[in-house]
Every structure is written in C-alpha cells, then in structure tokens.
Design a protein around this motif. Structure first.
Motif, PDB file in Angstrom:
ATOM      1  N   THR A  10      16.440   1.871  16.391  1.00  0.00           N
ATOM      2  CA  THR A  10      17.397   1.182  15.650  1.00  0.00           C
ATOM      3  C   THR A  10      18.063   2.214  14.547  1.00  0.00           C
ATOM      4  O   THR A  10      17.362   3.307  14.347  1.00  0.00           O
ATOM      5  CB  THR A  10      16.419   0.276  14.699  1.00  0.00           C
ATOM      6  OG1 THR A  10      15.551   1.069  13.886  1.00  0.00           O
ATOM      7  CG2 THR A  10      15.972  -0.808  15.822  1.00  0.00           C
ATOM      8  N   VAL A  11      19.010   1.732  13.767  1.00  0.00           N
ATOM      9  CA  VAL A  11      19.546   2.608  12.666  1.00  0.00           C
ATOM     10  C   VAL A  11      19.365   1.806  11.432  1.00  0.00           C
ATOM     11  O   VAL A  11      19.620   0.915  11.488  1.00  0.00           O
ATOM     12  CB  VAL A  11      20.994   2.739  12.931  1.00  0.00           C
ATOM     13  CG1 VAL A  11      21.684   3.411  11.920  1.00  0.00           C
ATOM     14  CG2 VAL A  11      21.583   3.438  14.397  1.00  0.00           C
ATOM     15  N   ASN A  18      20.072   2.425  -2.827  1.00  0.00           N
ATOM     16  CA  ASN A  18      20.570   1.002  -2.031  1.00  0.00           C
ATOM     17  C   ASN A  18      22.117   1.375  -2.042  1.00  0.00           C
ATOM     18  O   ASN A  18      22.742   2.267  -2.312  1.00  0.00           O
ATOM     19  CB  ASN A  18      20.193  -0.225  -2.767  1.00  0.00           C
ATOM     20  CG  ASN A  18      20.727  -0.370  -4.096  1.00  0.00           C
ATOM     21  OD1 ASN A  18      21.805  -0.044  -4.579  1.00  0.00           O
ATOM     22  ND2 ASN A  18      20.268  -1.109  -4.963  1.00  0.00           N
ATOM     23  N   LEU A  19      22.770   0.431  -1.175  1.00  0.00           N
ATOM     24  CA  LEU A  19      24.018   0.429  -0.818  1.00  0.00           C
ATOM     25  C   LEU A  19      24.708   0.548  -2.169  1.00  0.00           C
ATOM     26  O   LEU A  19      25.719   1.266  -2.295  1.00  0.00           O
ATOM     27  CB  LEU A  19      24.683  -0.719   0.086  1.00  0.00           C
ATOM     28  CG  LEU A  19      26.100  -0.700   0.632  1.00  0.00           C
ATOM     29  CD1 LEU A  19      26.506   0.378   1.347  1.00  0.00           C
ATOM     30  CD2 LEU A  19      26.416  -2.151   0.815  1.00  0.00           C
ATOM     31  N   GLU A  20      24.276  -0.324  -3.044  1.00  0.00           N
ATOM     32  CA  GLU A  20      25.092  -0.304  -4.302  1.00  0.00           C
ATOM     33  C   GLU A  20      25.264   0.677  -5.082  1.00  0.00           C
ATOM     34  O   GLU A  20      26.234   1.188  -5.838  1.00  0.00           O
ATOM     35  CB  GLU A  20      24.849  -1.503  -5.358  1.00  0.00           C
ATOM     36  CG  GLU A  20      24.918  -2.910  -4.901  1.00  0.00           C
ATOM     37  CD  GLU A  20      24.559  -3.950  -5.577  1.00  0.00           C
ATOM     38  OE1 GLU A  20      25.193  -4.337  -6.669  1.00  0.00           O
ATOM     39  OE2 GLU A  20      23.484  -4.535  -5.506  1.00  0.00           O
ATOM     40  N   GLU A  39      23.018  -7.917  -0.200  1.00  0.00           N
ATOM     41  CA  GLU A  39      21.600  -8.076  -0.485  1.00  0.00           C
ATOM     42  C   GLU A  39      20.694  -7.775   0.696  1.00  0.00           C
ATOM     43  O   GLU A  39      19.460  -7.265   0.167  1.00  0.00           O
ATOM     44  CB  GLU A  39      21.435  -9.582  -0.795  1.00  0.00           C
ATOM     45  CG  GLU A  39      22.072 -10.060  -1.994  1.00  0.00           C
ATOM     46  CD  GLU A  39      21.994 -11.527  -2.041  1.00  0.00           C
ATOM     47  OE1 GLU A  39      21.357 -12.333  -1.499  1.00  0.00           O
ATOM     48  OE2 GLU A  39      22.742 -11.972  -3.039  1.00  0.00           O
ATOM     49  N   ARG A  40      21.166  -7.702   1.787  1.00  0.00           N
ATOM     50  CA  ARG A  40      20.282  -7.129   2.941  1.00  0.00           C
ATOM     51  C   ARG A  40      20.481  -5.648   3.098  1.00  0.00           C
ATOM     52  O   ARG A  40      19.647  -4.867   3.805  1.00  0.00           O
ATOM     53  CB  ARG A  40      21.008  -7.688   4.155  1.00  0.00           C
ATOM     54  CG  ARG A  40      20.839  -9.252   4.416  1.00  0.00           C
ATOM     55  CD  ARG A  40      20.873  -9.448   5.847  1.00  0.00           C
ATOM     56  NE  ARG A  40      22.282  -9.228   6.449  1.00  0.00           N
ATOM     57  CZ  ARG A  40      23.501  -9.974   6.372  1.00  0.00           C
ATOM     58  NH1 ARG A  40      23.170 -11.261   5.866  1.00  0.00           N
ATOM     59  NH2 ARG A  40      24.480  -9.799   6.922  1.00  0.00           N
ATOM     60  N   ASN A  41      21.187  -4.781   2.165  1.00  0.00           N
ATOM     61  CA  ASN A  41      21.251  -3.496   2.015  1.00  0.00           C
ATOM     62  C   ASN A  41      21.500  -2.828   3.432  1.00  0.00           C
ATOM     63  O   ASN A  41      20.684  -2.030   3.947  1.00  0.00           O
ATOM     64  CB  ASN A  41      20.118  -3.091   1.575  1.00  0.00           C
ATOM     65  CG  ASN A  41      20.179  -1.652   0.897  1.00  0.00           C
ATOM     66  OD1 ASN A  41      21.242  -1.332   0.592  1.00  0.00           O
ATOM     67  ND2 ASN A  41      19.042  -0.778   0.993  1.00  0.00           N
ATOM     68  N   PRO A  42      22.513  -3.309   4.150  1.00  0.00           N
ATOM     69  CA  PRO A  42      22.798  -2.915   5.433  1.00  0.00           C
ATOM     70  C   PRO A  42      23.066  -1.299   5.461  1.00  0.00           C
ATOM     71  O   PRO A  42      23.630  -0.616   4.711  1.00  0.00           O
ATOM     72  CB  PRO A  42      24.117  -3.694   5.728  1.00  0.00           C
ATOM     73  CG  PRO A  42      24.652  -3.689   4.702  1.00  0.00           C
ATOM     74  CD  PRO A  42      23.814  -3.891   3.524  1.00  0.00           C
ATOM     75  N   SER A  43      22.846  -0.869   6.989  1.00  0.00           N
ATOM     76  CA  SER A  43      23.427   0.660   7.084  1.00  0.00           C
ATOM     77  C   SER A  43      24.791   0.817   7.238  1.00  0.00           C
ATOM     78  O   SER A  43      25.488  -0.283   7.532  1.00  0.00           O
ATOM     79  CB  SER A  43      22.706   0.881   8.262  1.00  0.00           C
ATOM     80  OG  SER A  43      23.192   0.494   9.546  1.00  0.00           O
TER      81      SER A  43
END
Length: 112
Positions: A10-11, A18-20, A39-43
């Motif tokens: 998985t990546v 976080n992403l933000e 909100e899910r903080n994706p890659s």
C-alpha cells in the motif's frame, strides 16, 4: 499465491503533519467541494488515482484548469506505479512516487 493468505503493498501518506500542512492551497480547494477527502488525509498517489472524479467535481473552476494541465502526467505516473507495484518492482514505484510529489509541488505553485 497462497490459498488463504495474500501479500499487499500500500501507499500511505507520510506528511510531517497532514495534507493541509504540506499542501495548503491544494487542501483549501479540495475542502471547498470534497472536504471528506481532505479529512481522510490521502496520499498524493491516492489523489492522483481520483483525478478524473476531481476534474468532474470541480468543473468550471480555476482549480480544475490547473489539475487539467497535469492530468496526463499524473494519470501516467499513477498507472506506472500500479504496474510496478503489481510486478513487485518497488524501487521503481518509489522513484515514480517522487515524480508525483514533484507534479503536486507544481500544482501547489500554480494555485492562487
């Protein structure tokens, strides 16, 4: 392949916070119409995999125009990473992840 077990790769995102924090302009635009995604903080790899959905969601916005300029590159990188993961060529997949990061750095710099 085992009858009862399976290996997976998985990546995962690996931001300092976080992403933000890492991509504030990108996150700001995403939050406007896809707040659940932020909100899910994706890659970045995960975001690239949802690019067509995002282009549809942000139709008629300046954000879409920026994403559209990078669409082919991101789609090709995402596909190549998937193929390298499937072939267990993880070193090459990792190198391509750096290229996705570079593309998102460009996107971030192009956003207002």
């Amino acid at each position: 392949m085992s009858k009862y077990m399976q290996l997976t790769v998985t990546v995962r995102p690996f931001y300092e916070k976080n992403l933000e924090e890492a991509f504030p302009k990108l996150a700001r635009y995403l939050k406007s119409l896809a707040s659940d995604l932020v909100e899910r903080n994706p890659s970045l790899y995960g975001i690239a995999g949802q690019l067509d959905k995002l282009l549809y969601t942000f139709d008629g916005t300046p954000f879409r125009d920026v994403l559209l300029r990078h669409r082919e590159n991101l789609r090709n990188l995402h596909k190549s990473i998937e193929e390298n993961i499937a072939d267990w060529n993880l070193a090459q997949a990792d190198r391509l992840l750096y290229k996705i990061e570079d593309a998102f750095d460009k996107i971030e710099s192009e956003l207002d």
